[in-house]
Design a protein around this motif. Sequence first.
Motif, PDB file in Angstrom:
ATOM      1  N   MET A   1      33.226  42.855  35.570  1.00 22.65           N
ATOM      2  CA  MET A   1      32.578  42.031  36.106  1.00 22.65           C
ATOM      3  C   MET A   1      32.503  41.330  37.175  1.00 22.65           C
ATOM      4  SD  MET A   1      31.953  39.987  32.016  1.00 22.65           S
ATOM      5  CE  MET A   1      31.316  38.509  32.858  1.00 22.65           C
ATOM      6  N   SER A   2      33.773  41.032  37.706  1.00 26.08           N
ATOM      7  CA  SER A   2      34.279  40.542  38.713  1.00 26.08           C
ATOM      8  C   SER A   2      34.112  41.623  40.135  1.00 26.08           C
ATOM      9  CB  SER A   2      35.575  39.879  39.023  1.00 26.08           C
ATOM     10  OG  SER A   2      36.485  40.714  39.010  1.00 26.08           O
ATOM     11  N   HIS A   3      34.079  42.787  39.932  1.00 33.83           N
ATOM     12  CA  HIS A   3      34.235  43.715  40.930  1.00 33.83           C
ATOM     13  C   HIS A   3      32.632  44.303  41.248  1.00 33.83           C
ATOM     14  CE1 HIS A   3      38.650  43.611  40.414  1.00 33.83           C
ATOM     15  NE2 HIS A   3      38.438  43.701  41.717  1.00 33.83           N
ATOM     16  N   HIS A   4      31.695  44.110  40.387  1.00 33.38           N
ATOM     17  CA  HIS A   4      30.410  44.713  40.430  1.00 33.38           C
ATOM     18  C   HIS A   4      29.342  43.377  40.583  1.00 33.38           C
ATOM     19  CE1 HIS A   4      31.353  49.004  39.917  1.00 33.38           C
ATOM     20  NE2 HIS A   4      32.425  48.508  39.309  1.00 33.38           N
ATOM     21  N   CYS A   5      28.233  43.836  41.205  1.00 34.96           N
ATOM     22  CA  CYS A   5      27.111  43.024  41.342  1.00 34.96           C
ATOM     23  C   CYS A   5      26.402  43.325  39.813  1.00 34.96           C
ATOM     24  CB  CYS A   5      26.250  43.163  42.403  1.00 34.96           C
ATOM     25  SG  CYS A   5      26.904  42.508  43.826  1.00 34.96           S
TER      26      CYS A   5
ATOM     27  N   ARG B   1      19.517  34.158  30.828  1.00 37.50           N
ATOM     28  CA  ARG B   1      21.153  34.037  30.801  1.00 37.50           C
ATOM     29  C   ARG B   1      21.774  35.175  30.380  1.00 37.50           C
ATOM     30  NH1 ARG B   1      18.541  30.788  28.132  1.00 37.50           N
ATOM     31  NH2 ARG B   1      19.837  30.859  26.311  1.00 37.50           N
ATOM     32  N   TYR B   2      21.101  36.269  29.934  1.00 32.87           N
ATOM     33  CA  TYR B   2      21.546  37.640  29.373  1.00 32.87           C
ATOM     34  C   TYR B   2      21.831  38.433  30.546  1.00 32.87           C
ATOM     35  CZ  TYR B   2      22.563  41.534  26.244  1.00 32.87           C
ATOM     36  OH  TYR B   2      22.905  42.313  25.582  1.00 32.87           O
ATOM     37  N   ILE B   3      22.966  38.463  31.128  1.00 31.82           N
ATOM     38  CA  ILE B   3      23.517  39.220  32.279  1.00 31.82           C
ATOM     39  C   ILE B   3      23.976  40.568  31.806  1.00 31.82           C
ATOM     40  CG2 ILE B   3      24.481  39.092  34.506  1.00 31.82           C
ATOM     41  CD1 ILE B   3      24.497  35.960  34.083  1.00 31.82           C
ATOM     42  N   CYS B   4      23.794  41.591  32.667  1.00 25.09           N
ATOM     43  CA  CYS B   4      24.164  42.931  32.267  1.00 25.09           C
ATOM     44  C   CYS B   4      24.732  43.674  33.494  1.00 25.09           C
ATOM     45  CB  CYS B   4      22.934  43.920  31.811  1.00 25.09           C
ATOM     46  SG  CYS B   4      22.112  43.170  30.184  1.00 25.09           S
ATOM     47  N   TRP B   5      25.833  44.288  33.162  1.00 21.49           N
ATOM     48  CA  TRP B   5      26.538  45.294  34.266  1.00 21.49           C
ATOM     49  C   TRP B   5      26.445  46.575  33.694  1.00 21.49           C
ATOM     50  CZ3 TRP B   5      27.837  40.411  33.248  1.00 21.49           C
ATOM     51  CH2 TRP B   5      28.123  39.515  34.531  1.00 21.49           C
ATOM     52  N   HIS B   6      25.561  47.911  34.280  1.00 22.15           N
ATOM     53  CA  HIS B   6      25.557  49.133  33.582  1.00 22.15           C
ATOM     54  C   HIS B   6      26.584  49.931  34.216  1.00 22.15           C
ATOM     55  CE1 HIS B   6      21.528  47.489  32.533  1.00 22.15           C
ATOM     56  NE2 HIS B   6      21.633  48.597  31.761  1.00 22.15           N
ATOM     57  N   PHE B   7      27.179  50.630  33.415  1.00 21.49           N
ATOM     58  CA  PHE B   7      27.923  51.842  33.960  1.00 21.49           C
ATOM     59  C   PHE B   7      27.651  53.207  33.258  1.00 21.49           C
ATOM     60  CE2 PHE B   7      30.065  47.694  34.206  1.00 21.49           C
ATOM     61  CZ  PHE B   7      30.775  47.811  35.446  1.00 21.49           C
TER      62      PHE B   7
ATOM     63  N   VAL C   1      28.131  46.178  30.124  1.00 18.42           N
ATOM     64  CA  VAL C   1      28.815  44.906  29.739  1.00 18.42           C
ATOM     65  C   VAL C   1      27.973  43.716  29.915  1.00 18.42           C
ATOM     66  CG1 VAL C   1      30.622  43.385  30.511  1.00 18.42           C
ATOM     67  CG2 VAL C   1      30.945  45.750  31.225  1.00 18.42           C
ATOM     68  N   THR C   2      27.810  42.840  28.947  1.00 11.22           N
ATOM     69  CA  THR C   2      26.974  41.782  28.964  1.00 11.22           C
ATOM     70  C   THR C   2      27.668  40.586  28.775  1.00 11.22           C
ATOM     71  OG1 THR C   2      26.524  41.596  26.435  1.00 11.22           O
ATOM     72  CG2 THR C   2      25.335  43.445  27.523  1.00 11.22           C
TER      73      THR C   2
ATOM     74  N   GLY D   1      37.447  47.541  47.214  1.00  8.95           N
ATOM     75  CA  GLY D   1      37.783  46.174  47.489  1.00  8.95           C
ATOM     76  C   GLY D   1      36.727  45.431  47.793  1.00  8.95           C
ATOM     77  N   LYS D   2      35.616  45.935  47.669  1.00 16.24           N
ATOM     78  CA  LYS D   2      34.078  45.176  47.745  1.00 16.24           C
ATOM     79  C   LYS D   2      33.342  45.137  46.567  1.00 16.24           C
ATOM     80  CE  LYS D   2      33.768  46.653  52.680  1.00 16.24           C
ATOM     81  NZ  LYS D   2      33.123  47.578  53.632  1.00 16.24           N
ATOM     82  N   LYS D   3      32.564  44.087  46.438  1.00 15.79           N
ATOM     83  CA  LYS D   3      31.575  44.261  45.203  1.00 15.79           C
ATOM     84  C   LYS D   3      30.653  45.154  45.390  1.00 15.79           C
ATOM     85  CE  LYS D   3      31.568  39.508  42.905  1.00 15.79           C
ATOM     86  NZ  LYS D   3      30.705  39.274  42.004  1.00 15.79           N
TER      87      LYS D   3
END
Length: 196
Positions: A26-30, A44-50, A88-89, A191-193
């Motif tokens: 979560m900290s390395h991806h928008c 308020r339900y935030i998702c990161w897709h991989f 990731v949610t 090293g970047k988002k």
Amino acid sequence: MIAKPTHSVFSQLDPKWCLEQARSMMSHHCPSEKSNASGKFFRRYICWHFHKTSSWPLVQEFNKQIAMAETSFSAKYGKPLRHDFVIVTQVTELGLPICNFHRDGYFFDGQFHLTVKGEAGLQIEKDGELTDLHVPNGTFWYLNGTEYRHRVLPCSEERIEVCAPVNQILDDVTEKMKALGGVCMVAFESGKKIHG
């Protein structure tokens, strides 16, 4: 026709490791999205897709758990098992409603879950009865959300889960890959988002 179980628990992982891995992702991806395209979930339900080919250790462990569950899953639910994304949610602004009652319908056929933090409070409707379900952190399990209506319960602590939609329609997989620009397949290295 015999109704399938509302959910099935398959294994237990180290919750501390899962939380460390999820926080790193979560900290390395928008975030990929807030709520989702269905409108069932609130902002308020935030998702990161991989994509499942991501080299993040948590994605690879999720893939491994799904592979180990496949025979038991197919026997219990009578359907094949394919997944393309690991999501990731996170829920923010605790204590407020998170989503509407819904079924997982058109886009996929239920989801595998890994409860990371917050004990996965859900309410499931079966035969007109409502049942609250709490699943311990570190638990790898499947929610039969296609057959049963359900909703996420408001929570008193941060809620983090990892999910994998089962048998997602291929047009949706293609569109998600286009929307994410393919970078969801790449582990964080620069090293970047970057977008998930």
